[in-house]
Design an enzyme around this catalytic site. Structure first.
Site, short mmCIF file in Angstrom:
data_model
loop_
_atom_site.label_atom_id
_atom_site.label_comp_id
_atom_site.label_asym_id
_atom_site.label_seq_id
_atom_site.Cartn_x
_atom_site.Cartn_y
_atom_site.Cartn_z
N ARG A 13 0.85 -1.20 0.00
CA ARG A 13 0.00 0.00 0.00
C ARG A 13 0.88 1.25 0.00
NH1 ARG A 13 -1.70 -0.27 6.41
NH2 ARG A 13 -0.19 1.29 7.06
N ALA A 90 10.37 11.41 26.61
CA ALA A 90 10.23 11.09 28.04
C ALA A 90 9.22 9.96 28.26
CB ALA A 90 9.79 12.34 28.80
N TYR A 145 11.57 7.60 15.28
CA TYR A 145 11.43 7.61 13.81
C TYR A 145 12.51 8.49 13.18
CZ TYR A 145 9.00 8.23 9.31
OH TYR A 145 8.67 8.26 7.98
N1 LIG Z 1 3.68 9.13 4.32
C1 LIG Z 1 4.61 10.05 4.62
O1 LIG Z 1 4.31 11.23 4.81
C2 LIG Z 1 6.07 9.66 4.71
C3 LIG Z 1 7.00 10.69 4.91
C4 LIG Z 1 8.34 10.38 4.99
C5 LIG Z 1 8.76 9.07 4.88
N2 LIG Z 1 7.84 8.08 4.69
C6 LIG Z 1 8.35 6.71 4.59
O2 LIG Z 1 7.88 6.13 3.38
C7 LIG Z 1 7.76 4.71 3.55
C8 LIG Z 1 6.35 4.28 3.16
O3 LIG Z 1 5.43 4.97 3.97
P1 LIG Z 1 3.84 4.99 3.72
O4 LIG Z 1 3.38 6.34 4.08
O5 LIG Z 1 3.53 4.42 2.38
O6 LIG Z 1 3.40 4.01 4.91
P2 LIG Z 1 2.25 2.89 4.98
O7 LIG Z 1 2.08 2.63 6.42
O8 LIG Z 1 1.05 3.30 4.18
O9 LIG Z 1 2.93 1.64 4.24
C9 LIG Z 1 4.05 1.01 4.79
C10 LIG Z 1 4.09 -0.43 4.31
O10 LIG Z 1 5.23 -1.06 4.90
C11 LIG Z 1 4.85 -2.34 5.36
N3 LIG Z 1 5.70 -2.82 6.45
C12 LIG Z 1 5.75 -2.34 7.72
N4 LIG Z 1 6.58 -3.07 8.46
C13 LIG Z 1 7.08 -4.05 7.65
C14 LIG Z 1 7.98 -5.14 7.84
N5 LIG Z 1 8.53 -5.38 9.04
N6 LIG Z 1 8.26 -5.96 6.79
C15 LIG Z 1 7.70 -5.73 5.58
N7 LIG Z 1 6.82 -4.71 5.33
C16 LIG Z 1 6.52 -3.89 6.36
C17 LIG Z 1 3.41 -2.14 5.84
O11 LIG Z 1 2.72 -3.39 5.97
C18 LIG Z 1 2.84 -1.23 4.76
O12 LIG Z 1 2.31 -1.95 3.67
C19 LIG Z 1 8.11 4.45 5.01
O13 LIG Z 1 9.47 4.08 5.12
C20 LIG Z 1 7.88 5.79 5.66
O14 LIG Z 1 8.62 5.93 6.86
C21 LIG Z 1 6.51 8.34 4.60
#
Ligand SMILES: NC(=O)c1ccc[n+]([C@@H]2O[C@H](COP(=O)([O-])OP(=O)(O)OC[C@H]3O[C@@H](n4cnc5c(N)ncnc54)[C@H](O)[C@@H]3O)[C@@H](O)[C@H]2O)c1
Length: 240
Positions: A13, A90, A145
């Site tokens: 997703r 904290a 994070y």
């Molecule tokens: N949405 C934002 O604003 C944003 C901003 C900066 C960075 N990011 C980064 O972008 C990436 C994607 O974020 P997103 O917004 O699409 O998040 P999301 O939560 O919609 O999707 C994250 C996906 O990663 C999968 N996932 C989580 N843990 C996992 C694991 N242990 N093994 C395999 N898959 C795993 C989840 O099941 C999910 O399908 C992440 O690394 C997030 O930190 C997102």
């Protein structure tokens, strides 16, 4: 990307799904990885993009081995899987700190290391990691994070020259700002609205914005781009 194979973690997703769509559009053959609990969504996407689904938790001790079994020669590895477990420092229980560091940083380090050493990543390959502007600027309530994503930026810069010299593989990262996904839908309303507006475009970004930058890094013609962390944030105030 015709004739090239790419694996995307967290592909079921959000940004990962958009990366899959864009890399498939550009001709790559895909392996889509996500946790077993997301298997139904993962398989539906794989069927739509004529890809292979790999239900696997990226923190599993045998993750790199399972990836190498599923795809003996990999051209592009997109480390996109990521989670948040927000709390002020904290009030941060140790397990929330550890889980975020494990998924967002340690798994990237261990799988990258193993897949480079095993030769699974082909010469001319691309590693694209996912940082965040929170990792470049810090963000209240997101110390775990932000630490994990700062680690991704550091890993990208430190590994890039070595991976290119020893394996012919580039290492770069995207640093998204506020992007409209389920991750940001969970942010409290006021903070979410501020996150959307605090940039020069005055709106949240879409997963495809990040996906297009990832595809640019993955492109064979991007071989001279190495060790870069590119913000995809609409010129966010955070870290400006
Ligand atoms: N949405 C934002 O604003 C944003 C901003 C900066 C960075 N990011 C980064 O972008 C990436 C994607 O974020 P997103 O917004 O699409 O998040 P999301 O939560 O919609 O999707 C994250 C996906 O990663 C999968 N996932 C989580 N843990 C996992 C694991 N242990 N093994 C395999 N898959 C795993 C989840 O099941 C999910 O399908 C992440 O690394 C997030 O930190 C997102």
């Amino acid at each position: 990307l015709a004739g090239r194979t790419a694996l995307i973690t967290g592909a079921a997703r959000g940004i990962g799904e958009a990366v899959a769509e864009v890399l498939a559009r550009d001709g790559a053959r895909l392996i889509l990885l996500d946790v077993p609990s997301a298997q139904a969504d993962l398989e539906a996407l794989a069927a739509r993009l004529d890809a292979t689904a790999l239900p696997l938790d990226i923190t599993s001790p045998d993750a790199a081995e399972r990836i190498a079994d599923a795809v003996p020669a990999l051209d592009t590895l997109v480390h996109n899987a990521g989670i948040t477990r927000d709390r002020t420092l904290a009030k941060m229980p140790a397990d929330r700190w550890a889980t975020v560091l494990d998924v967002n940083l340690a798994s990237v380090l261990t799988t990258t290391d193993a897949l480079l050493k095993s030769g699974t990543l082909s010469h001319g390959g691309r590693i694209v990691a996912t940082a965040s502007i929170a990792g470049l600027a810090g963000n209240a309530g997101q110390t775990n994070y932000a630490a994990s994503k700062a680690g991704i930026a550091g890993l990208t810069r430190a590994l890039a020259p070595k991976a290119l010299a020893e394996h012919g593989v580039t290492v770069n990262a995207v640093a998204p700002g506020f992007i409209e996904t389920k991750m940001t839908a969970a942010v409290p309303l006021f903070i979410r609205e501020a996150g959307r507006r605090m940039n020069s475009l005055g709106q949240g970004g879409l997963p495809v914005d990040v996906a297009e930058t990832t595809a640019w890094f993955a492109h064979p013609a991007s071989g001279a781009v190495n060790g870069q962390v590119v913000r995809v944030c609409g010129q966010s105030l955070l870290g400006a």
